[in-house]
Design a protein around this motif. Structure first.
Motif, short mmCIF file in Angstrom:
data_model
loop_
_atom_site.label_atom_id
_atom_site.label_comp_id
_atom_site.label_asym_id
_atom_site.label_seq_id
_atom_site.Cartn_x
_atom_site.Cartn_y
_atom_site.Cartn_z
N ALA A 10 -2.36 -8.60 10.35
CA ALA A 10 -1.81 -8.22 11.84
C ALA A 10 -1.10 -7.08 12.35
O ALA A 10 -1.06 -6.69 13.24
CB ALA A 10 -0.92 -9.65 12.50
N HIS A 11 -0.62 -6.48 10.94
CA HIS A 11 0.31 -5.49 10.96
C HIS A 11 -0.49 -4.24 10.22
O HIS A 11 -0.32 -4.40 8.86
CB HIS A 11 1.75 -5.64 10.56
N PHE A 12 -0.99 -3.46 10.54
CA PHE A 12 -1.57 -2.15 9.99
C PHE A 12 -0.67 -1.00 9.75
O PHE A 12 -1.06 -0.17 9.11
CB PHE A 12 -2.77 -1.63 10.68
N ASP A 13 0.53 -1.18 10.16
CA ASP A 13 1.37 0.03 10.07
C ASP A 13 1.60 0.62 8.70
O ASP A 13 1.81 1.90 8.50
CB ASP A 13 2.67 -0.23 10.44
N PRO A 14 1.64 -0.09 7.58
CA PRO A 14 1.81 0.31 6.22
C PRO A 14 0.63 1.63 5.91
O PRO A 14 1.17 2.23 5.15
CB PRO A 14 1.68 -0.86 5.06
N LEU A 53 0.67 -1.28 0.02
CA LEU A 53 0.18 0.04 0.00
C LEU A 53 1.07 1.12 0.01
O LEU A 53 0.48 2.38 -0.41
CB LEU A 53 -0.87 0.07 1.32
N GLU A 54 2.03 1.05 0.51
CA GLU A 54 2.93 2.46 0.57
C GLU A 54 3.20 3.01 -0.77
O GLU A 54 3.57 4.03 -1.02
CB GLU A 54 4.27 1.86 1.21
N ARG A 55 3.10 2.25 -1.87
CA ARG A 55 3.01 2.52 -3.20
C ARG A 55 2.16 3.69 -3.81
O ARG A 55 2.00 4.43 -4.74
CB ARG A 55 3.40 1.56 -4.24
N LEU A 56 0.98 3.66 -2.80
CA LEU A 56 -0.26 4.56 -3.20
C LEU A 56 0.02 5.75 -2.68
O LEU A 56 -0.95 6.24 -1.79
CB LEU A 56 -1.68 3.94 -2.81
N ARG A 57 0.72 6.50 -3.32
CA ARG A 57 1.04 7.91 -2.79
C ARG A 57 0.08 9.20 -2.87
O ARG A 57 0.24 10.17 -2.21
CB ARG A 57 2.46 8.60 -3.22
N ARG A 58 -0.84 8.71 -3.78
CA ARG A 58 -2.16 10.00 -3.92
C ARG A 58 -3.34 9.36 -3.12
O ARG A 58 -4.36 10.00 -3.08
CB ARG A 58 -2.32 9.75 -5.43
N LEU A 59 -3.26 8.28 -2.58
CA LEU A 59 -4.58 7.75 -1.90
C LEU A 59 -4.99 8.55 -0.62
O LEU A 59 -4.19 8.87 0.03
CB LEU A 59 -4.54 6.45 -1.39
N THR A 60 -6.20 8.90 -0.82
CA THR A 60 -6.64 9.82 0.32
C THR A 60 -7.64 8.99 1.26
O THR A 60 -8.21 9.70 2.17
CB THR A 60 -7.37 11.20 -0.67
N TYR A 61 -8.51 8.07 0.55
CA TYR A 61 -9.45 7.47 1.05
C TYR A 61 -9.13 5.93 1.19
O TYR A 61 -8.84 5.32 0.09
CB TYR A 61 -10.72 7.53 0.48
N LEU A 111 0.86 6.33 4.18
CA LEU A 111 0.12 6.62 3.18
C LEU A 111 0.04 8.42 3.25
O LEU A 111 -0.52 8.69 4.10
CB LEU A 111 -1.02 6.18 2.79
N PRO A 112 1.07 9.19 2.47
CA PRO A 112 1.20 10.65 2.72
C PRO A 112 0.02 11.43 2.62
O PRO A 112 -0.16 12.36 3.11
CB PRO A 112 2.28 10.90 1.71
N ALA A 113 -0.89 10.91 1.73
CA ALA A 113 -2.19 11.79 1.12
C ALA A 113 -3.31 11.42 1.94
O ALA A 113 -4.45 12.00 1.67
CB ALA A 113 -2.16 11.73 -0.29
N LEU A 114 -3.27 10.30 2.95
CA LEU A 114 -4.41 9.84 3.44
C LEU A 114 -5.14 10.73 4.26
O LEU A 114 -4.49 11.23 5.32
CB LEU A 114 -4.15 8.45 4.11
N THR A 115 -6.52 11.03 4.03
CA THR A 115 -7.13 11.73 5.01
C THR A 115 -8.55 11.19 5.60
O THR A 115 -9.19 11.58 6.70
CB THR A 115 -7.68 13.01 4.30
N HIS A 116 -9.01 9.94 4.90
CA HIS A 116 -10.06 9.24 5.52
C HIS A 116 -9.79 7.93 5.67
O HIS A 116 -9.44 7.19 4.62
CB HIS A 116 -11.43 9.74 4.46
#
Length: 235
Positions: free
Chosen positions: A116-120, A98-106, A124-129
């Motif tokens: 088990a690991h949600f850290d990735p 998921l770290e590749r999805l640099r535009r993902l906001t939602y 996500l730098p653009a995530l707002t929701h």
């Protein structure tokens, strides 16, 4: 417009609920059926029906269900994605792509059974929701802390049949979100006061998961927060 309609409208806005009619029109049976240049796609995996979706680089909004690891790995090739809804069930276990999805906001995760690991997600730098529903292996909210100053809306919820167990809201202290959704949640420590320290929180939709006194105390500290339990706890 009545109060209920206003609340429902605000709820839909803060959750960024989609136009479901448009989603149904965008449904395809296989990745091969995706039209050239399509930006909105809905695909429910059936065996290997997802194969090739990673090459449909124009997709910006994707509704995907029955997401196994192979499907998720291809989704993570869609670097133009801005809105991703992973519907029931999500059987993929490794979310590092998921770290590749640099535009993902939602991002919406519905029943991630094996994660088990949600850290990735926090990278996500653009995530707002962010909405996580019925997460079997989510032991606490501590992992969300890197998103403290990034999120506009956060949902951590159970399902129709399963309560999401949350030990404490303390990890959310000071978060900058405007809305928090916690329906079908069992809160272990019954303490709502950490939410008083969330300066932008304006909308709280949650289970009746604490004593009335806790809701009264939160209202006294933050009368600006809209929460149905403030005035209707006993109804």
């Amino acid at each position: 417009m009545g109060e209920t309609s206003l609340i429902d409208g605000r709820n839909a806005e803060l959750r960024r609920l989609p136009d479901w009619a448009a989603v149904r029109r965008a449904h395809v049976a296989t990745a091969e059926d995706i039209a050239e240049g399509a930006t909105l796609v809905s695909l429910n995996r059936n065996k290997k029906s997802h194969r090739g979706i990673g090459q449909r680089k124009s997709i910006m909004t994707l509704f995907a269900s029955a997401v196994d690891q192979a499907y998720l790995d291809e989704i993570c090739e869609l670097e133009e994605l801005e809105y991703l809804w992973l519907g029931w069930p999500v059987t993929a276990a490794d979310f590092s792509g998921l770290e590749r999805l640099r535009r993902l906001t939602y991002l919406k995760l519905d029943s991630p059974r094996n994660v088990a690991h949600f850290d990735p997600i926090t990278r996500l730098p653009a995530l707002t929701h962010l909405f996580v529903e019925n997460a079997k292996h989510m032991g606490s909210l501590d992992w969300i802390s890197p998103l403290k100053d990034q999120l506009t809306s956060l949902g951590v919820e159970g399902s129709m049949w399963t309560m999401q167990k949350v030990p404490s809201l303390a990890p959310l202290t000071g978060f900058g979100f405007e809305a928090l959704f916690m329906t079908s949640v069992r809160l272990a420590d019954k303490n709502l006061i950490p939410l008083a320290a969330c300066p932008n929180l304006a909308y709280l939709q949650c289970a009746r998961f604490a004593p009335k006194r806790q809701f009264d105390d939160l209202k006294a500290l933050r009368p600006d927060i809209a929460c149905s339990w403030f005035d209707r706890y006993d109804t």
